[in-house]
Design a protein around this motif. Structure first.
Motif, short mmCIF file in Angstrom:
data_model
loop_
_atom_site.label_atom_id
_atom_site.label_comp_id
_atom_site.label_asym_id
_atom_site.label_seq_id
_atom_site.Cartn_x
_atom_site.Cartn_y
_atom_site.Cartn_z
N LYS A 57 55.62 60.77 108.60
CA LYS A 57 54.27 61.08 109.10
C LYS A 57 53.98 62.58 108.97
CE LYS A 57 54.05 57.25 112.39
NZ LYS A 57 53.97 56.86 113.83
N LEU A 58 54.96 63.42 109.25
CA LEU A 58 54.75 64.86 109.14
C LEU A 58 54.54 65.27 107.70
CD1 LEU A 58 57.40 66.13 111.73
CD2 LEU A 58 54.91 66.23 111.96
N LYS A 80 54.45 71.38 113.18
CA LYS A 80 53.07 71.04 113.57
C LYS A 80 52.19 72.28 113.62
CE LYS A 80 54.03 66.78 116.12
NZ LYS A 80 54.01 66.09 117.46
N GLU A 81 52.74 73.39 114.10
CA GLU A 81 51.97 74.64 114.12
C GLU A 81 51.63 75.09 112.69
OE1 GLU A 81 54.32 77.38 116.27
OE2 GLU A 81 53.93 76.49 118.24
N SER A 93 51.04 64.37 106.93
CA SER A 93 50.12 65.32 107.57
C SER A 93 50.08 66.64 106.81
CB SER A 93 50.55 65.55 109.02
OG SER A 93 50.53 64.35 109.76
N GLN A 123 58.97 59.64 111.91
CA GLN A 123 58.25 60.87 112.25
C GLN A 123 58.26 61.85 111.08
OE1 GLN A 123 59.80 62.72 115.76
NE2 GLN A 123 58.01 64.03 116.07
N VAL A 141 60.04 70.24 115.01
CA VAL A 141 58.79 69.47 114.90
C VAL A 141 57.62 70.29 115.43
CG1 VAL A 141 57.58 67.47 115.84
CG2 VAL A 141 59.88 67.19 114.94
N THR A 142 57.83 71.00 116.53
CA THR A 142 56.76 71.85 117.08
C THR A 142 56.38 72.94 116.09
OG1 THR A 142 57.57 71.43 119.31
CG2 THR A 142 56.12 73.32 119.01
N ILE A 145 51.38 73.13 110.06
CA ILE A 145 50.40 72.19 109.52
C ILE A 145 49.01 72.51 110.05
CG2 ILE A 145 49.69 69.77 109.56
CD1 ILE A 145 52.65 69.00 109.48
N ALA A 146 48.92 72.84 111.34
CA ALA A 146 47.62 73.20 111.92
C ALA A 146 47.07 74.47 111.28
CB ALA A 146 47.76 73.37 113.42
#
Length: 283
Positions: A95-96, A23-24, A99, A92, A19-20, A26-27
C-alpha cells in the motif's frame, strides 16, 4: 523476556518509525508543486523520492529480519503471531509503494502546472519578470548544488544500509552454523556413548570367546583321553581273546575248562593258579 522476543519487539518499533517517516515523505511529495514554485520544487522532488526509497529499503530489511526471527520464537503461538505480523507488514508495504507512486504522479502534475504558470509569468516582460528570472537562476544553482550533495549522502546511506543488511545476513548465517554445530556435537556425544557401550560389548565377547576356547580345548582333551582309554581296553580284550583262541587251538585249554573257570569266579589273589596238566602231543 526472551532475547528473540525482545528483538521482534524492537523490530516492530523500528517499523512504526520507518512507516511514519515514509508517510511524511509521501505527503511532502504529494504536496510538491502546490505552492507555485514549480522549478524549485521540481529540483527537490528527487531528494524527497530518495528519502522515500530509503524508507522502503528499510522496511524491506525489517521484513527480512522479522522472517528470520519469527522461526526462532520459543512458542508456537508466538511463531504464528510473528507470521501474521509479517503478512500484515507485506500488505502495508504494498500500500505504501502504491501511495508513493500516486504521490509522484500528483507531484509531477502539480509541478507541470506550476512551471506553466511561471513560464507565462516570465514571458510577460517587465522589471518584475527580470528580477524573478535572476532569483530563479540563483535558487536553481543553489538547489542544484544542494541536490548533488544530498544525492551523494543518500548514496552513502544506501551503501551503509546494504552493508548493515549484509552483516545481518552474515550474523544469521553464523547463528545457523552455530546451531548446526551444536546439534552435531550432541549427535557426536550420543555416538560416543554408543561406541563406548559397543567397545564394552566387544571386550565381553572377546573374554567369552577365550573362555569358550578353553572349555572346548579341555573338552577335546577329555574326549581324546576317553577315546584312548576305550581303544586301549579294546586292544587288551582283543589280545586276551587271541591268546584264548590260540590256547584252545593248541589243546592246552578246552572250552569246558573255560566255562568251569568262569563259573568258579576269579581265583584269590594269594592262591597261585593251578597248573594245567601237561598235555602231550600224541604224535
Amino acid at each position: 523476556m526472551d532475547e528473540v522476543t525482545q528483538a521482534v519487539e524492537n523490530l516492530k518499533k523500528e517499523w512504526s518509525q520507518a512507516v511514519t517517516q515514509l508517510k511524511e515523505s509521501i505527503a511532502a511529495i504529494k504536496s510538491c508543486g502546490k505552492t507555485g514554485k514549480g522549478t524549485e520544487e521540481a529540483n527537490s522532488l528527487p531528494r524527497l523520492n530518495g528519502s522515500a526509497q530509503d524508507a522502503l529499503q528499510l522496511l524491506k530489511s525489517l521484513q527480512f529480519r522479522l522472517d528470520l526471527l519469527a522461526q526462532q520464537l520459543p512458542t508456537f503461538e508466538e511463531v504464528q503471531s510473528g507470521q501474521a505480523t509479517l503478512e500484515s507488514w507485506e500488505e502495508q508495504y504494498k500500500k505504501l509503494r502504491a501511495s508513493l507512486r500516486n504521490a509522484n504522479l500528483q507531484a509531477k502534475e502539480n509541478i507541470r502546472k506550476a512551471a506553466q504558470e511561471e513560464r507565462e509569468l516570465l514571458l510577460g516582460g517587465g522589471e518584475e519578470s527580470t528580477i524573478r528570472r535572476r532569483n530563479l537562476q540563483t535558487k536553481a544553482g543553489m538547489t542544484s548544488a544542494a541536490e548533488s550533495i544530498t544525492e551523494s549522502l543518500r548514496r552513502s546511506r544506501q551503501l551503509m544500509i546494504q552493508e548493515v543488511e549484509r552483516s545481518a545476513n552474515t550474523l544469521a548465517t553464523f547463528d545457523e552454523s552455530t546451531s548446526v554445530l551444536r546439534k552435531a556435537e550432541g549427535e557426536y556425544q550420543g555416538h560416543r556413548s554408543l561406541l563406548m557401550r559397543t567397545r564394552g560389548l566387544l571386550s565381553t565377547m572377546q573374554r567369552q570367546d577365550v573362555l569358550d576356547r578353553i572349555i572346548l580345548t579341555i573338552g577335546f582333551i577329555i574326549f581324546s583321553l576317553a577315546v584312548l582309554y576305550v581303544v586301549s581296553r579294546r586292544i587288551g580284550l582283543f589280545t586276551l581273546q587271541r591268546k584264548l583262541t590260540e590256547a584252545i587251538r593248541s589243546g592246552s585249554l578246552s572250552a569246558d575248562d573255560i566255562v568251569a573257570k568262569a563259573q568258579q569266579g576269579p581265583a584269590p589273589a594269594n592262591v597261585p593258579p593251578a597248573a594245567f596238566p601237561p598235555v602231550y602231543d600224541e604224535l
